[in-house]
Design a protein around this motif. Structure first.
Motif, short mmCIF file in Angstrom:
data_model
loop_
_atom_site.label_atom_id
_atom_site.label_comp_id
_atom_site.label_asym_id
_atom_site.label_seq_id
_atom_site.Cartn_x
_atom_site.Cartn_y
_atom_site.Cartn_z
N CYS B 159 0.71 -1.06 0.02
CA CYS B 159 -0.06 -0.03 0.18
C CYS B 159 0.89 1.25 -0.20
O CYS B 159 1.96 1.12 0.32
N TYR B 160 0.42 2.24 -0.21
CA TYR B 160 0.89 3.75 -0.25
C TYR B 160 0.22 4.40 0.54
O TYR B 160 -1.11 4.68 0.45
N LEU B 161 0.75 5.16 1.73
CA LEU B 161 -0.17 5.90 2.73
C LEU B 161 0.11 7.51 2.56
O LEU B 161 -0.30 8.11 3.58
N GLY B 162 0.57 7.97 1.53
CA GLY B 162 0.50 9.52 1.49
C GLY B 162 1.72 9.92 2.43
O GLY B 162 2.49 9.43 2.66
N MET B 163 1.24 11.08 2.83
CA MET B 163 2.08 11.81 3.61
C MET B 163 2.17 11.67 5.10
O MET B 163 2.91 11.71 5.85
N SER B 164 0.89 11.11 5.71
CA SER B 164 0.75 10.96 6.96
C SER B 164 -0.23 9.63 7.32
O SER B 164 -1.22 9.72 6.71
N ALA B 165 0.15 8.72 8.08
CA ALA B 165 -0.82 7.78 8.56
C ALA B 165 -0.73 7.84 9.82
O ALA B 165 0.24 7.76 10.41
N SER B 166 -1.85 7.86 10.51
CA SER B 166 -1.81 8.03 11.94
C SER B 166 -3.02 7.20 12.66
O SER B 166 -4.07 7.06 12.10
N SER B 167 -2.91 7.04 13.90
CA SER B 167 -3.98 6.35 14.73
C SER B 167 -3.66 6.60 16.13
O SER B 167 -2.67 6.70 16.71
N GLY B 168 -4.90 6.64 16.86
CA GLY B 168 -5.00 6.75 18.44
C GLY B 168 -4.56 5.56 19.06
O GLY B 168 -4.21 5.38 20.09
N GLY B 169 -4.73 4.27 18.12
CA GLY B 169 -4.33 2.94 18.82
C GLY B 169 -3.18 2.44 18.05
O GLY B 169 -1.97 2.94 17.61
#
Lengths: 419, 322
Positions: B159-169
Motif C-alpha cells: 500500500c501507499y500511505l501518502g504523507m501521513s498515516a496515524s492512529s490513536g491506537g
C-alpha cells in the motif's frame, strides 16, 4: 617605515575582506541550494523532560505580563515546567507583577528578586544556574512573545547528548514602525535565515544568542558558568561550549517575536554594548578556539571569524584612512594601486555587500516582496553600525587596560510608547 | 561647469540604487513583521483533527443524502449510515458514513469518513480516509494525502500511505508499504518479506561494553558499531553512521549524523535519529509501551518484519516496510 606599515595594513585588509566575502558567499549558496540539515523538532515525545525557563527583567513592568502569559499559555506540560522570572533591581512595578503571578501559579512561576549586588543578565543567569531545579534551562527576554510550541521545539535539541545550547530564530515584531526598524528587520532575516542556518548545515559554529534559546545547566556549570566580565555572555558561552567539544544547534523553525530599537540612539547604544561584549569574548576565547582539540580547521576558522565580526568594521575604517594617507603621501606603488582597487572592488562587491547577498536570499526564502527594494539602504546602516561598533571596540580595549567590569546598559523598550 | 556636472553625475549614479526603495518608503506595502503561527502546536494527527472539526456539523445533522461540503465547488458530500462503494466504482463526492464505510475492490474516491469504521478491499484509491473507529486497507491500496483511525489501522501489503498515516491506537503495516509519516500508540510491521542485512563500514569505531561503561553518554566522531548484546544505559551519538548489532539495548536516545542501523532484536528506548537513513531490523523496537518516542530520518527508512515503534516514524524522503 610608516609607509611600509600602511602598505602592509592595506594588503592585510584586502585579505580579510576576501575571506569574509568567500564566507558569506558560501553561506548564501549553501542556504539556497544545498540540502538543509534537519533540526530535532520532529522528535515527538510523550514524556517531555522537566525544564526551567528563565526571564531576566529590569524595569519590565510594561512587558512582563506578555511574556509570562505566553509561557503559561504554551502547550508544554505544566507539571514539567518551572518559570523563573528575575527581577533584577527594578524600580517600577515589575516585582509586584511577578508576585501576583507567584500567588496565582505558585508551583510554576517562582520569581527571584535580586535586591542588590551586580546587575545584568550574566549575573542573573549565574544565579539561575544555582536556583533552577532542572538541567535544561531556556531563556527568553522580557520583551519576547513565545509561541505555544516553542518550548517543546527548543527542548527537543537536548535529545542529542552532544548539544550544550540551542538557539531559535528571532523575528522583529515592530518591523514596520519606521525606517530603522525596517532595515533592522532585513538584517535579522539575513543573520538567522541564512547565516545561522548555513553554519548549522555546514557543522560550523551556530551562535547561541542569549534569548529564544537554552542550555544544559550541567554543561554550563562544568565550564565555569557565565563570565561576568563580558556583556556578550551568549557569544562567550558559544565559544566555550565549542572549545569543550559541545555543540550549539540552530532551530530555524522555532520563531519568536522581539522588539527592535525604534530610535537611532537606542540602536547605537545596543550595538555599542554588543560590540563591547563580543570583542571581550574574542579576546577571552580566540586562543582557546584555535587550540581546541575538538574543532576541525574550518570550525576553528569560522569560530575566529565569528568572534572577530565586531573588530572588522573598525579595521575597515582604518583601512580607508591608511589608503587615503598612502595616496596623499604619494607612496602608492603600482601593486598598492592594484591592491587599493581590488580592495574597493572587493569591499563593495563582496565584503560590504556579502551580508546583503545573505539578506536578499533570506528575504526570498521568507517570501518577502517589496521590502527587498530597501536593500541598498543597508550600505548606510553599515556605516552607522561601523561607528557604533568602533566605540564598542574602544570600550573593550579600555576594559582590558583598566581591568574594569563593564556596566550593563539595558536596551530601552518601545512597546506602548508613541515615540 | 564640468566639475558641477561631474559631481552631479556622481551623486546621481550613487543615489540611483536608492530610488526604487523611495517608493516603498513613501507608500509602504511590505512592512509588516514576518508571520509566525504562534498558536501552532506540532501534532502527528493534525490533518485528521482538523478534518473532524470541519465535518462535525454534517455528522451532527444526521440528515442523509447529498449536501454541500465546505466551500468546494466540484465536490459534494454524500451522507449515509453505511454507504458502500461498489467494486471498481469511481466517485468524486466526499463519502461520510455515520457508521461504516465500505469500499469495494478497485474503487476510486476522494475523501472518506467512517464514524465507526472504514473497510477497503484491494486496490482502493482514496485521497484521504478518516475514521473514529478502525480502518482496514486491503492489499495495494493507495492514499494520496493522509489516513487516520481513532482506534486501529491495519494496512495490507504494497500500500501507499501518502504523507501521513496515524492512529490513536495500534498501526499494523504489511510488507512493501510506502509511507512518509506513521504515528500510533504502537506501529508494527507484519510481513513475510526477506530482510536485508546491512554491514558497517570497515573503518567504523567498534564500541565494546568496557568503552561504553565510561559513559554517561557516548559521542563518537565518525562511524560507530555497538557490539552484539551490549546494554547501554545512556544516549549515544555518532558523527557518522551508527551501526547497532543484534540484541543491543539502549535506554537513551540514539543519534546518527549518517545512517542509523538497528539490527535484529535491538531496542532503543528513547528516540532514534538517523540523519541520512534509518534501518530497523527484524523484531526491533523503538520506545517503550505507554511512552511515545520518534524514529526520524531525513533520508529513507526501512522497517523489517516485527519492527515496532511506539510513537512516530518520520521519513522525510519516504520509507517502506520490507
Amino acid at each position: 617605515m610608516v609607509v611600509i606599515a600602511l602598505q602592509g595594513y592595506a594588503a592585510f585588509i584586502v585579505l580579510v575582506m576576501i575571506v569574509f566575502a568567500v564566507r558569506h558567499w558560501y553561506f548564501t549558496l549553501n542556504r539556497l541550494w544545498s540540502p538543509q540539515r534537519p533540526y530535532y523538532q520532529d522528535l515527538f515525545d510523550s514524556e517531555l523532560p522537566h525544564i526551567t525557563v528563565v526571564v531576566p527583567m529590569h524595569n519590565e513592568a510594561a512587558v512582563a505580563t506578555g511574556v509570562i502569559d505566553a509561557l503559561l499559555d504554551s502547550t508544554y506540560p505544566k507539571d514539567r515546567l518551572e518559570i523563573l522570572p528575575f527581577d533584577d533591581q527594578s524600580h517600577d512595578d515589575t516585582s509586584t507583577i511577578l508576585h501576583e503571578y507567584y500567588e496565582r501559579y505558585p508551583n510554576i512561576v517562582k520569581p527571584v528578586y535580586m535586591l542588590g549586588g551586580l546587575r545584568g543578565k550574566p549575573n542573573a543567569l549565574n544565579v539561575a544556574l544555582r536556583l533552577a531545579t532542572h538541567d535544561i534551562i531556556l531563556v527568553f527576554d522580557a520583551d519576547y512573545t513565545p509561541g505555544k510550541d516553542i518550548l517543546r521545539a527548543l527542548t527537543a535539541a537536548f535529545s542529542d547528548p552532544e548539544v550544550g545550547a540551542v538557539m531559535g530564530r528571532v523575528i522583529p515584531l515592530n518591523s514596520g514602525k519606521n525606517f530603522l526598524t525596517r532595515l533592522l528587520s532585513l538584517e535579522r532575516s539575513g543573520g538567522y535565515q541564512v547565516d545561522q542556518q548555513a553554519r548549522y548545515n555546514l557543522d560550523l559554529l551556530p551562535q547561541y544568542g542569549g534569548t529564544v534559546g537554552g542550555f544544559r545547566r550541567s554543561m554550563v556549570t562544568r565550564i565555569g558558568g557565565f563570565d561576568l566580565s563580558t556583556l556578550a555572555e551568549d557569544t562567550d558561552l558559544t565559544a566555550r561550549l565549542f572549545i569543550e567539544g559541545r555543540k550549539v544547534v540552530y532551530a530555524n523553525g522555532s520563531e519568536c517575536y522581539e522588539e527592535v530599537p525604534e530610535s537611532w540612539p537606542a540602536r547605537f547604544r545596543q550595538l555599542r554594548r554588543w560590540s563591547r561584549g563580543h570583542n571581550r569574548a574574542f579576546f577571552n576565547n580566540v586562543v582557546g578556539i584555535v587550540r581546541s582539540t575538538h574543532l576541525s580547521f574550518f570550525q576553528k576558522l569560522d569560530g575566529v571569524l565569528l568572534l572577530s565580526v565586531y573588530i572588522i568594521p573598525p579595521l575597515l575604517l582604518i583601512g580607508f584612512v591608511a589608503n587615503a594617507l598612502l595616496f596623499f603621501m604619494g607612496a602608492l606603488p603600482l601593486w598598492s594601486v592594484v591592491a587599493v582597487v581590488f580592495f574597493v572592488v572587493a569591499f563593495n562587491s563582496f565584503g560590504n555587500f556579502a551580508p546583503v547577498y545573505e539578506i536578499g536570499a533570506a528575504e526570498l526564502i521568507d517570501g518577502a516582496g517589496r521590502r527587498l527594494l530597501l536593500l541598498p539602504y543597508l550600505y548606510y546602516l553599515f556605516l552607522f553600525n561601523s561607528w557604533a561598533v568602533t566605540h564598542g571596540l574602544i570600550d573593550t580595549i579600555g576594559d582590558l587596560v583598566k581591568q574594569r567590569s563593564p556596566h550593563w546598559d539595558k536596551t530601552v523598550r518601545f512597546r506602548g510608547s508613541n515615540t | 561647469m564640468v566639475a558641477i556636472l561631474s559631481v552631479t553625475a556622481f551623486v546621481a549614479v550613487f543615489a540611483l540604487p536608492l530610488v526604487p526603495g523611495l517608493f516603498e518608503l513613501a507608500r509602504p506595502r511590505d512592512n509588516s513583521g514576518l508571520p509566525i503561527a504562534l498558536n501552532y502546536s506540532r501534532d502527528p494527527r493534525f490533518f485528521s483533527q482538523s478534518f473532524r472539526v470541519k465535518i462535525a456539523v454534517l455528522c451532527e445533522s444526521r440528515a442523509f443524502g447529498r449536501a454541500r461540503f465546505l466551500d468546494r465547488r466540484n465536490e459534494d458530500a454524500i451522507l449515509g449510515k453505511r454507504p458502500c462503494l461498489a467494486p471498481n466504482s469511481r466517485t468524486t463526492d466526499v463519502q461520510i458514513a455515520n457508521e461504516r464505510l465500505i469500499c469495494g475492490a478497485g474503487a476510486t474516491m476522494t475523501d472518506g469518513y467512517g464514524g465507526k469504521s472504514i473497510s477497503c478491499g484491494e486496490e482502493v484509491a482514496a485521497r484521504t480516509l478518516c475514521s473514529d473507529g478502525a480502518v482496514v486497507l486491503g492489499d495495494r491500496c493507495s492514499v494520496e494525502r493522509w489516513i487516520d483511525a481513532e482506534s486501529s489501522l491495519d494496512v495490507g501489503n504494497d500500500c501507499y500511505l501518502g504523507m501521513s498515516a496515524s492512529s490513536g491506537g495500534f498501526v499494523t503495516l504489511g510488507g512493501g508499504v510506502e509511507f512518509e509519516r506513521v504515528y500510533g500508540e504502537r506501529v508494527t510491521v507484519r510481513s513475510a518479506g526477506e530482510a536485508p542485512s546491512p554491514k558497517p563500514t570497515k573503518d567504523a569505531i567498534v564500541l565494546r561494553e568496557r568503552d561504553i561503561a565510561k559513559g554517561p553518554d557516548i559521542i563518537v566522531r565518525g562511524d560507530a558499531v555497538v557490539l552484539e548484546g551490549t546494554l547501554l544505559d545512556a544516549s549515544i551519538k555518532a558523527h557518522g553512521s551508527l551501526f547497532i548489532e543484534r540484541g543491543v539495548r539502549i535506554t537513551g536516545n540514539a543519534i546518527a549524523r549518517g545512517e542509523l542501523v538497528l539490527l535484529d532484536g535491538g531496542v532503543i528506548e528513547g528516540h532514534a535519529f538517523g540523519e541520512r537513513g534509518l534501518f530497523l531490523g527484524v523484531n526491533t523496537r523503538i520506545g517503550v509501551p505507554g511512552q511515545r518516542k520518534t524514529a526520524y530520518t531525513a533520508g529513507n527508512a526501512m522497517l523489517c518484519n516485527g519492527a515496532t515503534v511506539h510513537g512516530w516514524i518520520v521519513s522525510e524522503q519516504g520509507g517502506w516496510s520490507a
